[in-house]
Design a protein around this motif. Structure first.
Motif, mmCIF file in Angstrom:
data_model
loop_
_atom_site.group_PDB
_atom_site.id
_atom_site.type_symbol
_atom_site.label_atom_id
_atom_site.label_comp_id
_atom_site.label_asym_id
_atom_site.label_seq_id
_atom_site.Cartn_x
_atom_site.Cartn_y
_atom_site.Cartn_z
ATOM 1 N N ARG A 45 105.583 -1.735 -38.520
ATOM 2 C CA ARG A 45 106.832 -1.182 -39.057
ATOM 3 C C ARG A 45 107.097 -1.780 -40.442
ATOM 4 O O ARG A 45 106.927 -2.977 -40.652
ATOM 5 N N TRP A 46 107.526 -0.917 -41.351
ATOM 6 C CA TRP A 46 107.839 -1.305 -42.730
ATOM 7 C C TRP A 46 109.247 -0.849 -43.075
ATOM 8 O O TRP A 46 109.623 0.279 -42.784
ATOM 9 N N GLY A 97 115.315 2.396 -45.974
ATOM 10 C CA GLY A 97 114.817 3.190 -44.865
ATOM 11 C C GLY A 97 113.648 2.479 -44.212
ATOM 12 O O GLY A 97 113.240 1.390 -44.653
ATOM 13 N N GLN A 98 113.087 3.085 -43.166
ATOM 14 C CA GLN A 98 111.964 2.473 -42.458
ATOM 15 C C GLN A 98 110.915 3.519 -42.103
ATOM 16 O O GLN A 98 111.248 4.679 -41.834
ATOM 17 N N VAL A 99 109.665 3.063 -42.069
ATOM 18 C CA VAL A 99 108.536 3.874 -41.628
ATOM 19 C C VAL A 99 107.667 3.036 -40.699
ATOM 20 O O VAL A 99 107.713 1.808 -40.731
ATOM 21 N N SER A 100 106.886 3.727 -39.875
ATOM 22 C CA SER A 100 105.833 3.071 -39.087
ATOM 23 C C SER A 100 104.504 3.573 -39.624
ATOM 24 O O SER A 100 104.339 4.776 -39.855
ATOM 25 N N ASP A 101 103.572 2.651 -39.820
ATOM 26 C CA ASP A 101 102.264 3.070 -40.308
ATOM 27 C C ASP A 101 101.409 3.555 -39.133
ATOM 28 O O ASP A 101 101.776 3.362 -37.965
ATOM 29 N N PRO A 102 100.290 4.200 -39.405
ATOM 30 C CA PRO A 102 99.467 4.742 -38.323
ATOM 31 C C PRO A 102 98.835 3.676 -37.420
ATOM 32 O O PRO A 102 98.205 4.015 -36.425
ATOM 33 N N ALA A 116 104.701 7.029 -48.693
ATOM 34 C CA ALA A 116 104.168 6.510 -47.429
ATOM 35 C C ALA A 116 104.073 7.620 -46.386
ATOM 36 O O ALA A 116 103.072 7.730 -45.673
ATOM 37 N N VAL A 117 105.099 8.443 -46.287
ATOM 38 C CA VAL A 117 105.093 9.542 -45.320
ATOM 39 C C VAL A 117 103.989 10.540 -45.679
ATOM 40 O O VAL A 117 103.252 11.007 -44.805
ATOM 41 N N THR A 132 105.074 7.449 -40.365
ATOM 42 C CA THR A 132 106.118 8.182 -39.650
ATOM 43 C C THR A 132 107.477 7.643 -40.087
ATOM 44 O O THR A 132 107.721 6.430 -40.015
ATOM 45 N N LEU A 133 108.335 8.525 -40.533
ATOM 46 C CA LEU A 133 109.683 8.131 -40.923
ATOM 47 C C LEU A 133 110.467 7.768 -39.670
ATOM 48 O O LEU A 133 110.594 8.579 -38.752
ATOM 49 N N THR A 134 110.974 6.544 -39.597
ATOM 50 C CA THR A 134 111.740 6.104 -38.436
ATOM 51 C C THR A 134 113.217 5.875 -38.765
ATOM 52 O O THR A 134 114.043 5.813 -37.867
ATOM 53 N N MET A 135 113.522 5.742 -40.053
ATOM 54 C CA MET A 135 114.913 5.637 -40.511
ATOM 55 C C MET A 135 114.968 6.250 -41.902
ATOM 56 O O MET A 135 114.331 5.742 -42.829
#
Length: 134
Positions: A125-126, A116-121, A95-96, A101-104
Motif C-alpha cells: 500500500r502506498w 490518496g492511496q493506492v495498492s500496487d500489484p 500509478a493507476v 488499484t486506487l484505494t482512496m
C-alpha cells in the motif's frame, strides 16, 4: 553508480511468485523509479536484490527466497509507504495507469495536503500526498 544512503530507514520489499523484475518495471512506470542496482541470484531466475530511488528516497526489493526464510508474507495491513510529491493527482493517476488499484481517491485533507492511496500489484500500500496549492 549512485551512492546508497548511509543512514535513515530504507524499506525492503519482498515480492512473491518471482515477480521481482515485473515489480521493477511497475515502479519505474508508476513512480518514476530509478533502478540504481540490480543483482540476480546464481540460479539466474530470481532477483536477489535491487535498489531503487523514488522521488529522492530509497527502497530495496527482492524476489522471495524461502530457503533463506526470505519468503513473502502478505503485506502487513499496518504498513503504508508514503510518497510526498509535487502533485498527488498526477502521481496517483500515473500509478493507476501503470496497474495500481486506487484505494482512496485523492482529495483535500484537513492537514493541508491533497492525499490518496493506492495498492500496487504486489500487495503493498502506498499513500501519495502533496501540499494544497491555494
Amino acid at each position: 553508480m549512485a551512492e546508497r544512503p548511509v543512514s535513515g530507514v530504507t524499506p525492503f520489499l519482498t515480492i512473491s511468485e518471482r515477480r521481482g523484475a515485473e515489480a521493477l518495471t511497475f515502479y519505474q512506470r508508476a513512480f518514476a523509479a530509478e533502478i540504481v542496482e540490480r543483482n540476480v541470484a546464481e540460479d539466474g531466475q530470481r532477483l536477489m536484490q535491487a535498489s531503487l530511488r523514488i522521488n529522492g528516497g530509497w527502497i530495496m526489493l527482492s524476489d522471495e527466497f524461502p530457503e533463506w526464510r526470505g519468503h513473502a508474507e502478505p503485506a502487513p495491513q499496518g504498513v503504508t509507504l508514503h510518497l510526498q510529491v509535487d502533485d498527488a493527482d498526477r502521481w496517483t493517476d500515473r500509478a493507476v495507469a501503470a496497474g495500481a488499484t486506487l484505494t482512496m481517491k485523492v482529495g483535500d485533507q484537513f492537514w493541508g495536503d491533497r492525499y490518496g492511496q493506492v495498492s500496487d500489484p504486489f500487495g503493498h500500500r502506498w499513500s501519495i500526498g502533496s501540499p494544497i496549492c491555494r
